[in-house]
Design a protein around this motif. Structure first.
Motif, PDB file in Angstrom:
ATOM      1  N   ASP A 233       1.180  -1.095  -0.053  1.00  0.00           N
ATOM      2  CA  ASP A 233       0.054   0.063   0.105  1.00  0.00           C
ATOM      3  C   ASP A 233       0.550   0.996   0.343  1.00  0.00           C
ATOM      4  O   ASP A 233       2.376   1.569   0.009  1.00  0.00           O
ATOM      5  N   LEU A 234       0.116   2.232  -0.283  1.00  0.00           N
ATOM      6  CA  LEU A 234       0.987   3.712  -0.254  1.00  0.00           C
ATOM      7  C   LEU A 234       0.531   4.361   0.416  1.00  0.00           C
ATOM      8  O   LEU A 234      -0.704   4.744   1.316  1.00  0.00           O
ATOM      9  N   TYR A 235       1.494   5.229   1.446  1.00  0.00           N
ATOM     10  CA  TYR A 235       1.389   6.222   2.098  1.00  0.00           C
ATOM     11  C   TYR A 235       1.759   7.611   2.594  1.00  0.00           C
ATOM     12  O   TYR A 235       2.999   7.993   1.275  1.00  0.00           O
ATOM     13  N   ILE A 236       1.138   8.467   2.969  1.00  0.00           N
ATOM     14  CA  ILE A 236       1.748   9.647   2.821  1.00  0.00           C
ATOM     15  C   ILE A 236       2.367  10.482   4.821  1.00  0.00           C
ATOM     16  O   ILE A 236       1.996   9.960   5.112  1.00  0.00           O
ATOM     17  N   SER A 237       3.843  11.004   4.719  1.00  0.00           N
ATOM     18  CA  SER A 237       3.991  11.490   6.074  1.00  0.00           C
ATOM     19  C   SER A 237       4.107  13.133   5.588  1.00  0.00           C
ATOM     20  O   SER A 237       4.488  13.171   4.598  1.00  0.00           O
ATOM     21  N   TYR A 238       3.980  13.915   6.802  1.00  0.00           N
ATOM     22  CA  TYR A 238       4.263  15.144   6.354  1.00  0.00           C
ATOM     23  C   TYR A 238       5.247  15.707   7.661  1.00  0.00           C
ATOM     24  O   TYR A 238       5.765  14.837   8.810  1.00  0.00           O
ATOM     25  N   ARG A 239       6.523  15.948   7.458  1.00  0.00           N
ATOM     26  CA  ARG A 239       7.984  16.472   7.563  1.00  0.00           C
ATOM     27  C   ARG A 239       7.333  17.601   9.136  1.00  0.00           C
ATOM     28  O   ARG A 239       6.538  18.802   8.743  1.00  0.00           O
ATOM     29  N   GLN A 240       7.523  17.447  10.871  1.00  0.00           N
ATOM     30  CA  GLN A 240       7.107  18.303  11.965  1.00  0.00           C
ATOM     31  C   GLN A 240       7.716  18.937  11.660  1.00  0.00           C
ATOM     32  O   GLN A 240       8.480  19.083  11.479  1.00  0.00           O
ATOM     33  N   ALA A 241       7.651  20.336  13.352  1.00  0.00           N
ATOM     34  CA  ALA A 241       8.345  21.536  13.252  1.00  0.00           C
ATOM     35  C   ALA A 241       9.757  20.828  13.660  1.00  0.00           C
ATOM     36  O   ALA A 241      10.636  22.212  13.496  1.00  0.00           O
ATOM     37  N   ASP A 242       9.788  19.274  14.033  1.00  0.00           N
ATOM     38  CA  ASP A 242      11.124  19.187  15.005  1.00  0.00           C
ATOM     39  C   ASP A 242      11.905  18.345  14.139  1.00  0.00           C
ATOM     40  O   ASP A 242      13.001  17.751  14.414  1.00  0.00           O
ATOM     41  N   GLY A 243      10.812  18.359  12.683  1.00  0.00           N
ATOM     42  CA  GLY A 243      12.181  18.049  11.871  1.00  0.00           C
ATOM     43  C   GLY A 243      11.945  16.304  10.941  1.00  0.00           C
ATOM     44  O   GLY A 243      12.140  15.677  10.590  1.00  0.00           O
ATOM     45  N   THR A 244      11.027  15.786  12.373  1.00  0.00           N
ATOM     46  CA  THR A 244      11.066  14.049  12.346  1.00  0.00           C
ATOM     47  C   THR A 244       9.776  14.130  11.369  1.00  0.00           C
ATOM     48  O   THR A 244       8.991  15.281  11.184  1.00  0.00           O
ATOM     49  N   TRP A 245       9.862  13.314  10.506  1.00  0.00           N
ATOM     50  CA  TRP A 245       8.616  12.697   9.817  1.00  0.00           C
ATOM     51  C   TRP A 245       7.401  12.264  10.908  1.00  0.00           C
ATOM     52  O   TRP A 245       7.357  11.196  12.218  1.00  0.00           O
ATOM     53  N   GLY A 246       5.801  12.661  10.437  1.00  0.00           N
ATOM     54  CA  GLY A 246       4.543  12.326  11.650  1.00  0.00           C
ATOM     55  C   GLY A 246       3.946  11.181  10.928  1.00  0.00           C
ATOM     56  O   GLY A 246       4.988   9.907   9.575  1.00  0.00           O
ATOM     57  N   LYS A 247       3.524  10.513  11.772  1.00  0.00           N
ATOM     58  CA  LYS A 247       2.813   9.039  11.130  1.00  0.00           C
ATOM     59  C   LYS A 247       2.711   9.832   9.866  1.00  0.00           C
ATOM     60  O   LYS A 247       1.972  10.057   9.594  1.00  0.00           O
ATOM     61  N   ARG A 248       2.877   7.523   9.234  1.00  0.00           N
ATOM     62  CA  ARG A 248       1.768   7.278   8.041  1.00  0.00           C
ATOM     63  C   ARG A 248       0.360   7.092   8.474  1.00  0.00           C
ATOM     64  O   ARG A 248      -0.946   7.338   8.144  1.00  0.00           O
ATOM     65  N   GLN A 249      -0.221   7.983   6.754  1.00  0.00           N
ATOM     66  CA  GLN A 249      -0.685   8.398   6.692  1.00  0.00           C
ATOM     67  C   GLN A 249      -1.639   7.706   5.457  1.00  0.00           C
ATOM     68  O   GLN A 249      -1.207   7.408   4.257  1.00  0.00           O
ATOM     69  N   PRO A 250      -2.290   6.219   5.412  1.00  0.00           N
ATOM     70  CA  PRO A 250      -2.645   5.661   4.156  1.00  0.00           C
ATOM     71  C   PRO A 250      -3.737   6.550   3.454  1.00  0.00           C
ATOM     72  O   PRO A 250      -4.286   7.615   2.651  1.00  0.00           O
ATOM     73  N   LEU A 251      -2.919   6.843   1.602  1.00  0.00           N
ATOM     74  CA  LEU A 251      -3.678   7.893   0.689  1.00  0.00           C
ATOM     75  C   LEU A 251      -5.147   6.286  -0.114  1.00  0.00           C
ATOM     76  O   LEU A 251      -5.547   5.831  -0.115  1.00  0.00           O
ATOM     77  N   PRO A 252      -5.825   7.596  -0.450  1.00  0.00           N
ATOM     78  CA  PRO A 252      -7.235   7.056  -0.713  1.00  0.00           C
ATOM     79  C   PRO A 252      -7.351   6.376  -1.943  1.00  0.00           C
ATOM     80  O   PRO A 252      -8.255   5.390  -2.413  1.00  0.00           O
ATOM     81  N   ILE A 253      -6.248   5.969  -2.891  1.00  0.00           N
ATOM     82  CA  ILE A 253      -6.254   4.803  -4.456  1.00  0.00           C
ATOM     83  C   ILE A 253      -5.926   2.883  -3.530  1.00  0.00           C
ATOM     84  O   ILE A 253      -5.563   2.606  -4.359  1.00  0.00           O
ATOM     85  N   ASN A 254      -5.937   3.202  -2.285  1.00  0.00           N
ATOM     86  CA  ASN A 254      -4.958   1.684  -2.048  1.00  0.00           C
ATOM     87  C   ASN A 254      -6.152   0.531  -1.886  1.00  0.00           C
ATOM     88  O   ASN A 254      -7.182   0.972  -2.113  1.00  0.00           O
TER      89      ASN A 254
END
Length: 687
Positions: free
Chosen positions: A242-263
């Motif tokens: 499956d495919l996921y999207i993550s966003y970089r947080q203010a402290d430089g770490t990556w946030g929790k994976r969120q599944p893409l709606p195409i899965n």
């Protein structure tokens, strides 16, 4: 990472297997799932028990071919030759191995040992499919493009598999996935699980040692980076089909994976967001029963939801399509085992026709980008690209390569004595490549030279004058893509002051012409020119008739006319733009301020703000780009107090060039917003 196979062959052979078939059922089952390492593990005790098990040898040869261990594959095929007498299909995988090894003639010769008419219909289809790939390889390998492809080296690539790379916005960092010993647990297919790795370049574009990417390096799951976008703040990844999207947080770490709606409940392998995140093209196997991935497009609705997937019929084939990438110039690149592929996956390019809504016919990128093995995950940034490939010169099974989309570069400078002042004038400079090609030029009276030289490979540079060799040394030019042009290099005669590697810097853009870089001429300050002495000509004295001089001409004095001027002696500016950009550069602010001041003071004046582009891109795209450019200038003037009624706007796209679109300089002049005076009817007025 799934690989190609003549899958029908595996299932058909389960029913044809020889006396050892019962022992080989697990082998055939693993191969049908493309679990090559599992199949080899099952074959190992069988081969150890009976040395002359030709069917097992042949199957092991196929497995090693799929893992790109060609020497071992050929050894096994040769030992298994007696099997060909009872199994004609023997020759098809054997020929495929020669093709993967780029031995095209051997591949065709081996395939022709099999009479296609003696095969069943399904097997005939395999024969013709391989035959066509051999012909495609013959066509493309004989006409390679003039580009440079280099392995990223042992700090990134190993004896295992490295692929699915994405690079950072400044192109100095990379994320990729690795399957190698010691990184993760063993997966069901017999290999280590995928793990996401990262590495950075040093100032000379040498890769430092890689390391696991924090938060994306599970030891018991397959995970790979898919896209890095939005200034490195958004990361798309693949995780267990499956495919996921993550966003970089203010402290430089990556946030929790969120599944893409195409899965889906099938294999969703790759996705690419473009059009400011409002469109996505992706690869998935959900639409067929063969587990072959196809390409689909979805678009974001006004309410944030996504449209139903659109099957891209003109790009998809019965084989697999994967790894879409949309470059900044709008070109779509993807991998396919179909179309006119020459082996496994090949890279293809296409563009969307906005008028029809259809993609153009895919074009094979040709050699050396594509070879008769697997070439995929192609990404292009201006003239700098990356590729995952199983080509035979790598460190392991699949490696990551960098591609520079040209193979020569301009170089200029001076030839001087060691005092840094005395030029070596009128000397011949000769560059000899490893292939024996020669390039020559001659220095001028200041010792200045300018020539085109090979890049990223060794060459010999020699300097001679009056039949004497003054300098001879091996060099290599390394290209660094930076925010400047620097192609200047001086050479010194009689002292060793120049290293073997010469580094040049270039602004990376799609319209870069590396052989004609817009840089200032070489400075000759402090250099004393050498003037060649010429022999005095011999003048024969011939008696001539006396010449009567013409009477002197008396110039009539006239009153000087004042120069033609624009209102209040202000010339309206021309605003130039970078490739595919519409932001106003600071160097034009002063001139625009002067124009705004004039228009505020003279409300009777009206001007046209006209947007223009170079010839790159489709006409609809360039019309919109010209509009974006004039809008920026229009808004700038309005913000400075200009009355909107004094301004007219229009986009001319690429229709009115002021210079040739065949050169870098010409295209730079065409990327402009032109301001000129107009009358009440919008007609141009010359003051």
């Amino acid at each position: 990472m799934k690989r190609s196979l003549l899958t029908l062959m595996i299932f058909s052979l389960i029913g044809i297997a020889s006396l050892q078939a019962q022992n080989l059922n697990k082998v055939y089952g693993a191969m049908a799932e493309e679990d090559w390492e599992v199949a080899l593990q099952e074959l190992e005790p069988i081969l150890a028990k009976k040395k002359k098990n030709y069917e097992a040898m042949w199957l092991a040869g196929i497995c090693h071919t799929k893992r790109y261990r060609m020497d071992k594959a050929f050894e096994l095929f040769k030992e298994a030759l007696p099997l060909a007498e009872e199994l004609p299909y023997f020759w098809i995988p054997y020929a495929e191995a020669y093709l993967v090894a780029e031995r095209v003639d051997d591949a065709e010769r081996t395939l022709r040992r099999l009479n296609v008419n003696s095969l069943e219909d399904a097997d005939q289809a395999d024969w013709y499919a391989l035959f066509n790939k051999i012909q495609n390889a013959r066509k493309y390998l004989s006409n390679p493009k003039d580009i440079i492809i280099k392995n990223l080296g042992p700090n990134v690539n190993t004896e295992g598999n490295e692929y699915s790379q994405v690079v950072t916005a400044n192109q100095m960092g990379i994320y990729f996935t690795a399957r190698r010993d010691g990184l993760g647990k063993i997966a069901d297919d017999g290999e280590n699980y995928e793990m996401v790795m990262t590495a950075e370049m040093d100032d000379l574009d040498k890769w430092k040692k890689d390391r696991p990417l924090d938060g994306f390096s599970a030891r018991d799951a397959n995970e790979a980076p898919v896209q890095l976008t939005n200034g490195d703040s958004t990361l798309l990844t693949f995780l267990d089909e499956d495919l996921y999207i993550s966003y970089r947080q203010a402290d430089g770490t990556w946030g929790k994976r969120q599944p893409l709606p195409i899965n889906t409940n099938k294999w969703d392998s790759h996705a690419f967001l473009y059009n400011n995140g409002n469109s996505m093209i992706y690869a998935s196997s959900f639409g067929n029963d063969d587990e072959n991935s196809d390409l689909y497009i979805v678009h974001k609705n006004a309410d944030g939801s996504w449209t139903k997937p659109y099957f891209i019929e003109e790009l998809n084939t019965p084989e697999r399509e994967d790894a879409p990438f949309v470059a900044e110039d709008g070109t779509l690149y993807f991998s396919s085992q179909g179309h006119d592929s020459m082996g496994g996956y090949d890279i293809f390019s296409t563009r969307l026709d906005s008028a029809t809504g259809k993609f153009s016919e895919p074009q094979n990128m040709g050699a050396p980008i594509n070879l008769p093995n697997d070439d995929t995950f192609f990404t292009l940034y201006g003239k700098n690209a990356y590729l995952s490939s199983s080509r035979p010169d790598g460190y392991g099974q699949v490696d990551i390569y960098r591609i520079i989309m040209f193979n020569k570069s301009q170089l200029q400078g001076k030839l001087l004595d060691c005092d840094n002042e005395t030029p070596v004038a009128y000397a011949e400079i000769k560059v000899t490549t490893e292939d024996g090609d020669e390039l020559t030029t001659t220095t001028d009276e200041y010792g200045v030279y300018r020539m085109v030289m090979p890049i990223e490979r060794d060459f010999t540079l020699s300097v001679s004058k009056d039949d004497e060799v003054l300098y001879e040394k091996e060099h290599a030019i390394r290209v660094l893509f930076r925010d400047e042009f620097d192609v200047e290099q001086d050479f010194y005669i009689g002292c060793d002051r120049v290293e073997k590697e010469i580094y040049v810097k270039m602004i990376n853009s799609f319209d870069l012409d590396p052989t004609n870089v817009p840089v200032p001429p070489v400075s000759t300050e402090g250099v004393q020119p050498v003037v060649e002495e010429e022999e005095e000509p011999i003048v024969e004295v011939v008696a001539e008739d006396p010449v009567v001089p013409d009477p002197p001409v008396v110039e009539e004095k006239t009153e000087a006319l004042p120069p033609a001027v624009t209102p209040e002696n202000i010339e309206l500016p021309m605003v130039y733009f970078d490739f595919d950009k519409h932001n106003i550069k600071s160097e034009f602010f002063k001139r625009l301020d002067e124009a705004a001041e004039l228009l505020v003071r003279r409300r009777d004046l009206r001007i046209m703000v006209a947007g223009h582009t170079d010839a790159y891109g489709t006409n609809p795209y360039n019309v919109a780009l010209g509009r974006r450019r004039y809008t920026e200038v229009y808004n700038y003037l309005i913000n400075k107090g200009v009355n909107p009624e004094q301004l007219e706007t229009k986009t001319f796209s690429e229709d009115i060039p002021v210079a040739s679109n065949r050169t870098v300089q010409g295209r730079a002049f065409n990327r402009r917003v032109e301001l000129y005076f107009i009358d009440e009817d919008g007609n141009r007025v010359d003051y």
